[in-house]
Scaffold this motif. Structure first.
Motif, PDB file in Angstrom:
ATOM      1  N   VAL A   1     -58.440 -25.166  33.836  1.00  0.00           N
ATOM      2  CA  VAL A   1     -57.455 -26.208  33.536  1.00  0.00           C
ATOM      3  C   VAL A   1     -56.689 -26.648  34.784  1.00  0.00           C
ATOM      4  O   VAL A   1     -55.894 -27.576  34.729  1.00  0.00           O
ATOM      5  N   GLY A   2     -56.915 -25.962  35.899  1.00  0.00           N
ATOM      6  CA  GLY A   2     -56.248 -26.344  37.137  1.00  0.00           C
ATOM      7  C   GLY A   2     -55.147 -25.394  37.580  1.00  0.00           C
ATOM      8  O   GLY A   2     -54.300 -25.762  38.389  1.00  0.00           O
ATOM      9  N   LYS A   3     -55.185 -24.154  37.105  1.00  0.00           N
ATOM     10  CA  LYS A   3     -54.155 -23.181  37.496  1.00  0.00           C
ATOM     11  C   LYS A   3     -54.166 -22.939  38.994  1.00  0.00           C
ATOM     12  O   LYS A   3     -53.120 -22.881  39.635  1.00  0.00           O
TER      13      LYS A   3
ATOM     14  N   THR B   1     -59.560 -20.342  45.761  1.00  0.00           N
ATOM     15  CA  THR B   1     -60.686 -21.217  45.452  1.00  0.00           C
ATOM     16  C   THR B   1     -60.454 -22.030  44.175  1.00  0.00           C
ATOM     17  O   THR B   1     -60.053 -21.489  43.152  1.00  0.00           O
ATOM     18  N   GLU B   2     -60.718 -23.328  44.274  1.00  0.00           N
ATOM     19  CA  GLU B   2     -60.683 -24.216  43.111  1.00  0.00           C
ATOM     20  C   GLU B   2     -62.100 -24.704  42.885  1.00  0.00           C
ATOM     21  O   GLU B   2     -62.735 -25.196  43.803  1.00  0.00           O
ATOM     22  N   SER B   3     -62.603 -24.538  41.662  1.00  0.00           N
ATOM     23  CA  SER B   3     -63.945 -25.049  41.355  1.00  0.00           C
ATOM     24  C   SER B   3     -63.979 -25.559  39.941  1.00  0.00           C
ATOM     25  O   SER B   3     -63.213 -25.106  39.098  1.00  0.00           O
ATOM     26  N   ASN B   4     -64.940 -26.440  39.674  1.00  0.00           N
ATOM     27  CA  ASN B   4     -65.052 -27.000  38.336  1.00  0.00           C
ATOM     28  C   ASN B   4     -66.012 -26.193  37.461  1.00  0.00           C
ATOM     29  O   ASN B   4     -67.028 -26.693  37.009  1.00  0.00           O
ATOM     30  N   TYR B   5     -65.714 -24.912  37.288  1.00  0.00           N
ATOM     31  CA  TYR B   5     -66.384 -24.134  36.244  1.00  0.00           C
ATOM     32  C   TYR B   5     -65.416 -23.054  35.767  1.00  0.00           C
ATOM     33  O   TYR B   5     -64.568 -22.618  36.536  1.00  0.00           O
TER      34      TYR B   5
ATOM     35  N   GLY C   1     -63.842 -19.602  35.009  1.00  0.00           N
ATOM     36  CA  GLY C   1     -64.068 -18.276  35.568  1.00  0.00           C
ATOM     37  C   GLY C   1     -64.177 -18.258  37.075  1.00  0.00           C
ATOM     38  O   GLY C   1     -64.823 -17.392  37.643  1.00  0.00           O
ATOM     39  N   THR C   2     -63.534 -19.213  37.740  1.00  0.00           N
ATOM     40  CA  THR C   2     -63.516 -19.188  39.205  1.00  0.00           C
ATOM     41  C   THR C   2     -62.638 -18.039  39.684  1.00  0.00           C
ATOM     42  O   THR C   2     -63.038 -17.235  40.525  1.00  0.00           O
ATOM     43  N   THR C   3     -61.423 -17.975  39.147  1.00  0.00           N
ATOM     44  CA  THR C   3     -60.507 -16.905  39.525  1.00  0.00           C
ATOM     45  C   THR C   3     -60.744 -15.734  38.580  1.00  0.00           C
ATOM     46  O   THR C   3     -60.582 -15.879  37.371  1.00  0.00           O
TER      47      THR C   3
ATOM     48  N   LEU D   1     -48.574 -30.032  31.198  1.00  0.00           N
ATOM     49  CA  LEU D   1     -49.703 -30.796  30.637  1.00  0.00           C
ATOM     50  C   LEU D   1     -50.494 -31.367  31.799  1.00  0.00           C
ATOM     51  O   LEU D   1     -50.246 -32.470  32.274  1.00  0.00           O
ATOM     52  N   ASN D   2     -51.447 -30.596  32.267  1.00  0.00           N
ATOM     53  CA  ASN D   2     -52.196 -30.976  33.464  1.00  0.00           C
ATOM     54  C   ASN D   2     -53.351 -31.919  33.097  1.00  0.00           C
ATOM     55  O   ASN D   2     -53.635 -32.140  31.929  1.00  0.00           O
ATOM     56  N   MET D   3     -53.993 -32.446  34.127  1.00  0.00           N
ATOM     57  CA  MET D   3     -55.102 -33.402  33.954  1.00  0.00           C
ATOM     58  C   MET D   3     -54.613 -34.630  33.198  1.00  0.00           C
ATOM     59  O   MET D   3     -55.345 -35.224  32.409  1.00  0.00           O
TER      60      MET D   3
ATOM     61  N   TYR E   1     -67.902 -33.493  34.068  1.00  0.00           N
ATOM     62  CA  TYR E   1     -68.107 -33.644  35.516  1.00  0.00           C
ATOM     63  C   TYR E   1     -66.861 -34.199  36.193  1.00  0.00           C
ATOM     64  O   TYR E   1     -66.122 -34.996  35.615  1.00  0.00           O
ATOM     65  N   HIS E   2     -66.628 -33.747  37.412  1.00  0.00           N
ATOM     66  CA  HIS E   2     -65.612 -34.356  38.279  1.00  0.00           C
ATOM     67  C   HIS E   2     -66.303 -34.762  39.558  1.00  0.00           C
ATOM     68  O   HIS E   2     -67.248 -34.102  39.974  1.00  0.00           O
ATOM     69  N   MET E   3     -65.790 -35.805  40.209  1.00  0.00           N
ATOM     70  CA  MET E   3     -66.291 -36.142  41.526  1.00  0.00           C
ATOM     71  C   MET E   3     -65.666 -35.158  42.525  1.00  0.00           C
ATOM     72  O   MET E   3     -64.459 -35.035  42.581  1.00  0.00           O
TER      73      MET E   3
HETATM   74  N1  LIG Z   1     -58.620 -35.076  37.587  1.00  0.00           N
HETATM   75  C1  LIG Z   1     -57.961 -33.921  37.671  1.00  0.00           C
HETATM   76  N2  LIG Z   1     -58.648 -32.802  38.019  1.00  0.00           N
HETATM   77  C2  LIG Z   1     -57.971 -31.640  38.116  1.00  0.00           C
HETATM   78  C3  LIG Z   1     -56.583 -31.557  37.852  1.00  0.00           C
HETATM   79  N3  LIG Z   1     -56.205 -30.266  38.031  1.00  0.00           N
HETATM   80  C4  LIG Z   1     -57.306 -29.584  38.374  1.00  0.00           C
HETATM   81  N4  LIG Z   1     -58.385 -30.393  38.439  1.00  0.00           N
HETATM   82  C5  LIG Z   1     -59.772 -29.985  38.733  1.00  0.00           C
HETATM   83  O1  LIG Z   1     -60.153 -29.068  37.738  1.00  0.00           O
HETATM   84  C6  LIG Z   1     -61.019 -28.059  38.248  1.00  0.00           C
HETATM   85  C7  LIG Z   1     -60.513 -26.684  37.910  1.00  0.00           C
HETATM   86  O2  LIG Z   1     -59.393 -26.343  38.687  1.00  0.00           O
HETATM   87  P1  LIG Z   1     -59.019 -24.818  39.036  1.00  0.00           P
HETATM   88  O3  LIG Z   1     -57.658 -24.835  39.631  1.00  0.00           O
HETATM   89  O4  LIG Z   1     -60.097 -24.163  39.809  1.00  0.00           O
HETATM   90  O5  LIG Z   1     -58.977 -24.193  37.574  1.00  0.00           O
HETATM   91  P2  LIG Z   1     -58.395 -22.772  37.143  1.00  0.00           P
HETATM   92  O6  LIG Z   1     -57.480 -23.036  35.994  1.00  0.00           O
HETATM   93  O7  LIG Z   1     -57.849 -22.026  38.293  1.00  0.00           O
HETATM   94  O8  LIG Z   1     -59.721 -22.120  36.566  1.00  0.00           O
HETATM   95  P3  LIG Z   1     -60.138 -20.546  36.513  1.00  0.00           P
HETATM   96  O9  LIG Z   1     -59.842 -19.954  37.817  1.00  0.00           O
HETATM   97  O10 LIG Z   1     -61.599 -20.624  36.216  1.00  0.00           O
HETATM   98  O11 LIG Z   1     -59.386 -19.956  35.381  1.00  0.00           O
HETATM   99  C8  LIG Z   1     -61.128 -28.340  39.736  1.00  0.00           C
HETATM  100  O12 LIG Z   1     -62.346 -29.016  39.952  1.00  0.00           O
HETATM  101  C9  LIG Z   1     -59.938 -29.223  40.026  1.00  0.00           C
HETATM  102  O13 LIG Z   1     -60.185 -30.087  41.102  1.00  0.00           O
HETATM  103  C10 LIG Z   1     -55.885 -32.760  37.485  1.00  0.00           C
HETATM  104  O14 LIG Z   1     -54.684 -32.786  37.225  1.00  0.00           O
HETATM  105  N5  LIG Z   1     -56.633 -33.897  37.413  1.00  0.00           N
END
Ligand SMILES: Nc1nc2c(ncn2[C@@H]2O[C@H](COP(=O)(O)OP(=O)(O)OP(=O)(O)O)[C@@H](O)[C@H]2O)c(=O)[nH]1
Ligand SMILES: [Mg+2]
Lengths: 174, 75, 427
Positions: free
Chosen positions: A11-13, A26-30, A32-34, A112-114, C264-266
Motif C-alpha cells: 500500500v506504500g508503507k 526498498t519500494e517495489s510493486n509486489y 511482501g517487499t518488506t 488514505l494513500n494512492m 501495474y504501475h509505471m
Molecule cells: N501512484 C501511487 N503509487 C504509490 C503510492 N504509494 C506507493 N506507491 C507505489 O506502490 C508500490 C508499493 O509501495 P511500497 O512502499 O513498497 O509498499 P509497502 O506497503 O511497503 O509494501 P510491503 O513492503 O510489501 O508491505 C510501489 O511501487 C510504490 O511506488 C501513491 O500514493 N500513488
C-alpha cells in the motif's frame, strides 16, 4: 514515542517511511517487499520519534513469517501510535485491518494513500465524514509525490485511541 | 446455482455464500467474504490457481483453497 | 472489545455506504495489459518472452562492456603495466599475491598474459569484480528493478504456480528465486513470505544450492558462453528434482498460494535509479572487498602449501567421481568467499593446464560444482541468522539438515554430470 507504519502489503508503507525519515528502504510493486521491520527517526516538535516500517499484513491473524513479524510488532508496542496506511482504491478491505487495530486499543491515524489512483478510478471518499465516524485523524496522501505527508506527520500527535463501540454508534446514528 | 469457486467458469460472476473453516479469517483481510460479489478473472490449466476479482482487487488462490469457497453463480 | 469477522464487515459496509462513492470507471490500457499477462493462453508466451528478453539483455549488455572494452583494458594495458612497474617481479611472494604468481611451462616460470591466469589481487581480483561482474550486475538489476516496480512478479507467480505446487511450494516462491539470481543473501530473507517452516527450509536450502547469483552468472557468461544455458538448465532441473524429493521426505504442511495481484504501475526513473544505486553501493562496499580478500586468502594458502595438500587429499574424489583435475581444488576453496572469483580462477587454470588436461566438459562440470557445493560465506551467515529467527533452538537440526541435503546433491548431481559426459563419450 514510537510510531508504527502498518497496513496491507503493497500500500506504500515503505514509500511513506522513506519520505518521513529520509531512509532508503526498498519500494517495489509486489506484496511482501518488506519482510523485516526497519527503524528510522523523525523530529516532531521537540521530540525525536522512532518510526518503524512494519512488514505488510492483511489481518492480525498472520499467515506467514513476514505477517507474524508485523503482528508481534503491534503486540509489543501497545503504547505506540499506529499510522494505518490504506490503499484508497481498496478502502473497504483496508478498513478491515484499521478496525482490527482500533479494537486492540492502539492510538491510530489513518492515511488514505494512492489518492491519485483513486481519483483516476473515480472513487470519491468523504474524508471528513470518515474522520467523524472513526473518531481518528484521516489524511489523504500520495506517497510517491509527497502530497499529504506533511499533514500526516502533523496529525500524529493528535492520534487517539477510540472504542469500537463508539465507531459502531457513529455509523449507526446517521 | 451454488458452486465451488474452483468450479466456476472463466468470466462467471456470483455472490459468496460460505467459506469453510478458518479460511474465512484468512481471506477476510483480502476482502473475500460472505455476501460479496466475486468474479472469476482467470483459471490456470493443469489444476493451477484461479485469479478472482473482488471490488478493485485481484487475488490469486490455489485451487485447493478455492474449493472451500461456495458461490451462488449468476446465469 | 474484539469483533467477529462478520461483525467487522457489517460495520465496514455501513461506513463505506456513507463515505465512499464509486464513480463510472473506464477500463484502460493498463487493465487490458493486466488481463493478457495473467491469462494462460497469452500470459505464458508473454512470460517466456519476458524471461528470454531478460536473458538476452543481460548477455548483450554485459558482453558489450566486458568483451568490447574492459577485457582489452585489463589484459592489454593494466596487466602489462603492473608487471612492468610493480616492485618484486616473478617469484617474489608479495608480487605473486598482488600481481602474478606465474606458472611453470617446461620447467620455467613464465608470466601470465591475461587477467584470469595471473591471479593477483590487483589483476584477477579487480578484473573479475569490475571488468566482468560489475557490467553484469548493472544489467541484471536494471531489468530486475523494472520487473519489481511494474508489478509483473506476482503475475509470474500465478503463471508458474502449478510447477512449484508439484514440489510443495507455490508460485510466490518465484520471488525469492528471481531475487536469488541477483544475490542469494536477500533471497534467503525473502523466504519469509512462505507460510510454513517446511516451505521456508526447502526454499532456503534449494536456493543456496542451486541458484547461481548474478555475479556468478556474469562470469559464466564470459567464460563458457556456449554452455551457460546448459548449466542453468541443469541447475534448475536439479532444483525441481531435489525439491520433489525433499517435499516427500520432510514432514510438515504445504499450504497453497493466497496472493494479492497488484495493478501495474509505471516504474519511475527516480525509484529505479535509487534502487540500482543502493545495490551497486552494496556491491562496492561488500562484494569487491570480498573478491580481493578471496584472492589474498587463496594465494596465501597456495604459498604455504595448503592448496597442494588439499588437492592431493581430494584427488581421488575429484578425478574419480567428478572427472575433473585436482587443480580445481583452489577454485573450490575460493568459492567459499566468492563464486565469481572461483569461476574466473577455473578459467585461468584451464589456460595454464591446456585443453588436453582440462577440457571444456570438465570445465563445465567444475563450474557446476562451484555452484552446487557450498554457498558463499555471506549466504551461510544469512541462513544461520534466518534459521535462528525461524527455529530458535532448532536451528542446529535446521542447519545439519541443509548440510545433509547439500552433500547428497553435490555427489549425486555433480556425479551425474560426469556420467552424462561418459555416456556422450566426451569424458
Ligand atoms: N501512484 C501511487 N503509487 C504509490 C503510492 N504509494 C506507493 N506507491 C507505489 O506502490 C508500490 C508499493 O509501495 P511500497 O512502499 O513498497 O509498499 P509497502 O506497503 O511497503 O509494501 P510491503 O513492503 O510489501 O508491505 C510501489 O511501487 C510504490 O511506488 C501513491 O500514493 N500513488
Ligand atoms: Mg515495504
Amino acid at each position: 514515542m514510537r510510531i508504527l507504519l502498518m497496513g496491507h502489503p503493497n500500500v506504500g508503507k515503505s514509500v511513506v517511511f522513506n519520505r518521513i525519515t529520509g531512509a532508503n528502504v526498498t519500494e517495489s510493486n509486489y506484496p511482501g517487499t518488506t519482510v523485516d521491520y526497519e527503524k528510522g527517526y523523525v523530529r516532531i516538535g521537540h521530540e525525536e520519534m522512532e518510526v518503524i516500517d512494519v512488514p505488510g499484513t492483511f489481518s492480525l491473524e498472520p499467515k506467514d513469517k513476514a505477517e507474524e513479524v508485523a503482528v508481534k510488532m503491534l503486540e509489543r508496542n501497545k503504547d505506540s501510535v499506529v499510522v494505518c496506511i490504506i490503499d484508497s482504491t481498496k478502502i473497504e478491505r483496508g478498513l478491515y485491518l484499521a478496525l482490527e487495530i482500533i479494537e486492540r486499543g492502539s492510538r491510530v491515524v489513518v492515511a488514505l494513500n494512492m489518492w491519485d489512483i483513486a481519483e483516476d478510478k473515480n472513487i470519491n471518499i468523504d474524508v471528513e465524514k470518515l474522520r467523524q465516524i472513526l473518531g481518528v485523524p484521516v489524511v489523504p496522501t500520495i506517497a510517491v509525490s509527497g502530497e499529504g505527508i506533511k499533514e500526516l506527520v502533523s496529525r500524529i500527535s493528535g492520534a487517539t485511541s477510540v472504542k469500537i463501540e463508539s465507531v459502531m454508534k457513529n455509523v449507526g446514528g446517521s | 446455482m451454488e458452486k465451488k469457486l474452483s468450479e466456476m467458469k472463466y468470466g462467471a460472476q456470483g455472490i459468496v455464500k460460505s467459506i469453510k473453516g478458518d479460511l474465512r479469517n484468512k481471506v477476510a483481510g483480502m476482502g473475500i467474504r460472505v455476501n460479496k460479489r466475486i468474479r472469476m478473472a482467470t483459471k490456470q490449466p493443469i489444476k493451477g490457481p484461479v485469479v478472482v476479482t473482488v471490488d478493485e482487487s485481484n487475488i490469486s488462490l490455489g485451487l485447493g483453497i478455492a474449493e472451500n469457497i461456495i458461490v451462488e453463480v449468476e446465469k | 472489545m474484539k469483533l467477529s469477522v462478520d461483525e467487522r464487515w457489517d460495520i465496514i459496509d455501513k461506513i463505506s455506504k456513507e463515505t465512499v462513492k464509486f464513480g463510472e470507471y473506464r477500463h484502460t490500457l493498463k487493465d487490458a495489459l493486466a488481463e493478457i499477462t495473467v491469462k494462460p493462453l497469452t500470459g505464458i508466451p508473454i512470460a517466456i518472452a519476458v524471461l528470454y528478453g531478460f536473458w538476452s539483455f543481460f548477455g548483450a549488455f554485459a558482453g558489450f562492456f566486458t568483451d568490447g572494452f574492459l577485457v582489452k583494458l585489463f589484459d592489454g594495458h593494466w596487466l602489462p603495466w603492473l608487471q612492468d612497474v610493480f616492485p618484486g617481479g616473478l617469484g617474489n611472494w608479495f608480487y605473486s599475491i598482488m600481481v602474478d604468481a606465474g606458472h611453470m611451462e617446461s620447467g620455467v616460470l613464465v608470466a601470465a598474459d591475461n587477467c584470469f591466469e595471473s591471479f593477483g589481487v590487483l589483476t584477477s581480483g579487480l578484473f573479475v569484480a569490475i571488468g566482468v561482474v560489475l557490467p553484469a550486475i548493472i544489467a541484471f538489476y536494471l531489468f530486475l528493478i523494472i520487473l519489481e516496480d511494474s508489478g509483473y512478479l506476482p503475475r509470474l507467480a500465478v503463471l508458474i504456480d502449478t510447477v512449484f505446487h508439484k514440489i510443495g511450494l507455490h508460485g510466490f516462491a518465484v520471488v525469492p528465486m528471481i531475487l536469488s539470481l541477483g544475490c542469494n543473501v536477500p533471497a534467503v530473507t525473502a523466504t519469509r513470505n512462505l507460510e510454513t517452516k517446511k516451505q521456508r527450509f526447502m526454499m532456503m536450502t534449494l536456493l543456496a544450492i542451486f541458484i547461481p547469483c548474478g555475479a556468478q552468472l556474469g562470469i559464466m557468461l564470459d567464460v563458457i558462453p556456449e554452455y551457460v544455458g546448459f548449466v542453468m538448465l541443469y541447475l534448475f532441473l536439479g532444483f525441481f528434482v531435489f525439491g520433489f524429493i525433499l517435499n516427500e521426505l520432510i514432514p510438515g504442511k504445504s499450504p497453497e498460494m493466497i496472493l494479492d495481484v497488484p495493478p501495474y504501475h509505471m516504474p519511475t526513473g527516480r525509484n529505479v535509479g535509487r534502487k540500482l544505486w543502493a545495490r551497486l553501493r552494496g556491491f562496492f562496499t561488500v562484494a569487491i572487498p570480498f573478491v580481493l580478500l578471496g584472492v589474498v586468502f587463496v594465494n596465501v594458502l597456495y604459498l604455504v602449501g595448503v592448496i597442494d595438500w588439499l588437492a592431493n587429499v581430494f584427488e581421488p574424489v575429484l578425478v574419480g567421481w567428478f572427472g575433473v583435475p585436482k587443480e580445481t581444488t583452489a577454485p573450490l576453496v575460493a568459492a567459499f568467499m566468492r563464486k565469481d572469483l572461483a569461476v574466473g580462477q577455473l578459467m585461468g587454470i584451464q589456460e595454464q593446464l591446456g585443453m588436453v588436461a582440462f577440457n571444456t566438459y570438465q570445465l563445465v562440470t567444475s563450474v557446476v560444482l562451484v555452484s552446487l557445493y557450498f554457498p558463499c560465506i555471506a549466504t551461510v551467515a544469512m541462513i544461520i541468522k534466518e534459521g535462528m529467527q525461524d527455529r530458535g533452538k532448532g536451528v542446529i537440526t535446521f542447519l545439519l539438515g541443509s548440510l545433509a541435503v547439500l552433500m547428497a546433491v553435490v555427489f549425486i548431481w555433480g556425479g551425474l554430470l560426469h556420467l552424462i559426459w561418459i555416456i556422450l563419450g566426451v569424458a
